[in-house]
Design a protein around this motif. Structure first.
Motif, PDB file in Angstrom:
ATOM      1  N   LYS A 117       4.798  -6.153   7.851  1.00 51.12           N
ATOM      2  CA  LYS A 117       4.642  -4.721   8.133  1.00 51.12           C
ATOM      3  C   LYS A 117       3.518  -4.514   9.143  1.00 51.12           C
ATOM      4  O   LYS A 117       2.724  -5.424   9.405  1.00 51.12           O
ATOM      5  CB  LYS A 117       4.361  -3.943   6.846  1.00 51.12           C
ATOM      6  CG  LYS A 117       3.119  -4.407   6.087  1.00 51.12           C
ATOM      7  CD  LYS A 117       2.952  -3.614   4.789  1.00 51.12           C
ATOM      8  CE  LYS A 117       1.727  -4.073   4.004  1.00 51.12           C
ATOM      9  NZ  LYS A 117       1.557  -3.306   2.756  1.00 51.12           N
ATOM     10  N   CYS A 148      13.316  10.699   0.011  1.00 53.67           N
ATOM     11  CA  CYS A 148      12.685   9.962   1.096  1.00 53.67           C
ATOM     12  C   CYS A 148      13.770   9.460   2.037  1.00 53.67           C
ATOM     13  O   CYS A 148      14.904   9.211   1.622  1.00 53.67           O
ATOM     14  CB  CYS A 148      11.887   8.766   0.562  1.00 53.67           C
ATOM     15  SG  CYS A 148      10.405   9.251  -0.352  1.00 53.67           S
ATOM     16  N   PRO A 196       7.750   4.205   8.471  1.00 50.13           N
ATOM     17  CA  PRO A 196       8.922   3.520   7.919  1.00 50.13           C
ATOM     18  C   PRO A 196       9.621   4.280   6.799  1.00 50.13           C
ATOM     19  O   PRO A 196      10.822   4.170   6.632  1.00 50.13           O
ATOM     20  CB  PRO A 196       8.342   2.203   7.402  1.00 50.13           C
ATOM     21  CG  PRO A 196       7.180   1.959   8.280  1.00 50.13           C
ATOM     22  CD  PRO A 196       6.585   3.312   8.542  1.00 50.13           C
ATOM     23  N   VAL A 197       8.857   5.047   6.010  1.00 50.39           N
ATOM     24  CA  VAL A 197       9.456   5.907   4.982  1.00 50.39           C
ATOM     25  C   VAL A 197       8.837   7.288   5.116  1.00 50.39           C
ATOM     26  O   VAL A 197       7.620   7.445   5.062  1.00 50.39           O
ATOM     27  CB  VAL A 197       9.206   5.361   3.555  1.00 50.39           C
ATOM     28  CG1 VAL A 197       9.745   6.342   2.528  1.00 50.39           C
ATOM     29  CG2 VAL A 197       9.884   4.010   3.383  1.00 50.39           C
ATOM     30  N   GLU A 198       9.676   8.310   5.324  1.00 49.96           N
ATOM     31  CA  GLU A 198       9.197   9.683   5.452  1.00 49.96           C
ATOM     32  C   GLU A 198       9.642  10.500   4.241  1.00 49.96           C
ATOM     33  O   GLU A 198      10.799  10.405   3.800  1.00 49.96           O
ATOM     34  CB  GLU A 198       9.772  10.331   6.728  1.00 49.96           C
ATOM     35  CG  GLU A 198       9.200   9.769   8.025  1.00 49.96           C
ATOM     36  CD  GLU A 198       7.782  10.212   8.285  1.00 49.96           C
ATOM     37  OE1 GLU A 198       7.336  11.189   7.659  1.00 49.96           O
ATOM     38  OE2 GLU A 198       7.110   9.577   9.116  1.00 49.96           O
ATOM     39  N   GLY A 219      10.355   0.399   2.698  1.00 49.22           N
ATOM     40  CA  GLY A 219      10.596   0.731   4.098  1.00 49.22           C
ATOM     41  C   GLY A 219      10.698  -0.511   4.954  1.00 49.22           C
ATOM     42  O   GLY A 219      11.355  -0.507   5.992  1.00 49.22           O
ATOM     43  N   TYR A 220      10.027  -1.591   4.511  1.00 52.23           N
ATOM     44  CA  TYR A 220      10.055  -2.861   5.242  1.00 52.23           C
ATOM     45  C   TYR A 220      10.860  -3.931   4.499  1.00 52.23           C
ATOM     46  O   TYR A 220      11.212  -4.952   5.066  1.00 52.23           O
ATOM     47  CB  TYR A 220       8.640  -3.406   5.441  1.00 52.23           C
ATOM     48  CG  TYR A 220       7.725  -2.542   6.278  1.00 52.23           C
ATOM     49  CD1 TYR A 220       7.682  -2.679   7.670  1.00 52.23           C
ATOM     50  CD2 TYR A 220       6.884  -1.594   5.689  1.00 52.23           C
ATOM     51  CE1 TYR A 220       6.823  -1.911   8.435  1.00 52.23           C
ATOM     52  CE2 TYR A 220       6.027  -0.820   6.452  1.00 52.23           C
ATOM     53  CZ  TYR A 220       6.003  -0.975   7.820  1.00 52.23           C
ATOM     54  OH  TYR A 220       5.159  -0.215   8.588  1.00 52.23           O
ATOM     55  N   SER A 257      14.325   6.480   5.114  1.00 53.48           N
ATOM     56  CA  SER A 257      13.719   5.351   5.820  1.00 53.48           C
ATOM     57  C   SER A 257      13.883   5.510   7.319  1.00 53.48           C
ATOM     58  O   SER A 257      14.812   6.181   7.804  1.00 53.48           O
ATOM     59  CB  SER A 257      14.360   4.036   5.372  1.00 53.48           C
ATOM     60  OG  SER A 257      15.661   3.916   5.904  1.00 53.48           O
ATOM     61  N   VAL A 289      11.771  -3.437  11.618  1.00 54.42           N
ATOM     62  CA  VAL A 289      11.158  -2.132  11.329  1.00 54.42           C
ATOM     63  C   VAL A 289       9.884  -1.955  12.154  1.00 54.42           C
ATOM     64  O   VAL A 289       9.630  -0.886  12.708  1.00 54.42           O
ATOM     65  CB  VAL A 289      10.851  -1.989   9.823  1.00 54.42           C
ATOM     66  CG1 VAL A 289      10.171  -0.651   9.536  1.00 54.42           C
ATOM     67  CG2 VAL A 289      12.130  -2.109   9.001  1.00 54.42           C
TER      68      VAL A 289
END
Length: 377
Positions: A211, A294, A285-287, A248-249, A296, A271
């Motif tokens: 990451k 959420c 990576p994650v909102e 997210g990763y 990604s 990512v």
């Protein structure tokens, strides 16, 4: 006559023995001399942590861990961080903080302080020290030493002056310090580090926590992989490994089925590549969309990445006008391949590296052309 012959034979034997003694002495002396010269050369190179640290009088080395890693006196670490002063904090992790430490006029380092009150923390500490003591690569963080005090563990690294890629992209500067060329250089450095772990370490190493916060940048923005606490040795094709990593990763097959391979690292790298493109002004990576929802970066970006008409519109304006669109499409294509849901569709990191090397060469040529054009104007 016989007496003369016997005397001659004795003299000849003594002469031969003398030559043998001289030859043995000469060989032993030369061998010692050569060894001494090799030690001197190695010392001048300063390739090992002990050789680096021993140059500074303020550091007390109290031993060696498994004969490899210098163990630094805890009092020296406490003093160098000014008793772990809050102003010296460089970052915060799951088990503790990373501090800036000042050992000498010419030696600033980073110290990771771990609270090892659980077996997981202790395992990560031992794993990281064990792995980094064996790894030496320009794109992997250098381990300088470690220390133990009660249930506290300390790992000493080289200091990376420009913090992490995450801090540069999502911190106060919002990526404004990173030009398009610098971003591609960081992508290339990171791929080189991963390629070394996957292809040149025996047995191979899977990082498992790929990451942007684990990609550190030195004074010249050279990138180095860090944080090897979760890394797995020879993890290829291993299944049912306890899930670890950052949402997210984490690759889908690892998240859903616990299957871990080198392609899991490639997904995380993809990512990071999307982050380097600074999609939609530094989208993470994650909102968080709502309290329980959420999205990604991969899910959001895929439709945009595969549509050439949309792609230029989602790139950060800071770099939008400094790149060739052809090159942007090429990098986006690499990112799309890296984040495929099916591992077999993802490339090996060595293929990613080969692709980026060709593209980076293109960027350098393009940059050179722009410089020449400006000079003419």
């Amino acid at each position: 006559m016989k007496l003369i012959l016997m005397l001659f034979m004795v003299l000849l034997l003594l002469l031969i023995l003398s030559f043998i003694c001289i030859w043995i002495y000469h060989n032993n002396y030369s061998s010692k001399s050569k060894r001494k010269n090799v030690q001197n050369i190695d010392s001048e190179k300063g390739n090992t942590p002990t050789q680096i640290l021993s140059k500074f009088s303020s550091i007390e080395l109290v031993g060696m861990k498994k004969g490899i890693v210098p163990i630094i006196d805890y009092k020296q670490i406490e003093k160098s961080t000014n008793s772990f002063e809050e102003n010296n904090i460089l970052g915060v992790g799951g088990f503790g903080c990373v501090y800036k430490a000042h050992f000498d006029e010419n030696l600033d380092v980073a110290v990771k302080k771990l609270h090892c009150q659980t077996q997981n923390a202790e395992t990560e500490f031992e794993n990281e020290v064990e792995l980094l003591s064996k790894i030496q690569h320009p794109n992997v963080i250098s381990l300088l030493g470690c220390s133990i005090n009660g249930d506290m563990r300390f790992i000493v690294y080289e200091l990376m002056q420009n913090e992490s890629l995450e801090a540069q992209l999502h911190g106060p500067s919002q990526g404004s310090r990173l030009t398009w060329y610098m971003r591609m250089k960081i992508a290339l450095d990171t791929a080189r580090g991963l390629e070394y772990l996957h292809e040149h370490c025996y047995p191979p190493v899977i990082h498992r926590d790929m990451k942007s916060s684990n990609i550190l940048l030195d004074a010249n923005f050279n990138a180095k992989l860090s944080d090897f606490g979760l890394a797995i040795i020879d993890g290829s094709q291993k299944k049912n490994i306890k899930l670890s990593g950052t949402l997210g990763y984490v690759a889908p097959e690892y998240l859903l089925d616990g299957k871990l391979t080198d392609k899991s690292d490639v997904y995380g790298y993809g990512v990071v590549l999307l982050e380097l493109l600074e999609l939609l002004l530094g989208r993470k990576p994650v909102e968080k969309l709502a309290q329980v929802q959420c999205q990604s970066l991969v899910t959001w970006a895929m439709p945009q990445l595969t549509d050439r008409s949309k792609l230029p519109n989602i790139v950060d304006p800071v770099i939008k006008d400094t790149m060739d669109l052809k090159h942007l499409y090429q990098v986006a294509a690499v990112a799309v391949l890296c984040v495929q849901r099916e591992p077999s569709y993802r490339p090996l990191i060595k293929d990613v590296l080969h692709s980026l090397i060709n593209q980076t060469c293109f960027v350098i040529v393009r940059l050179h052309q722009l410089i020449l054009r400006r000079k003419r104007n």
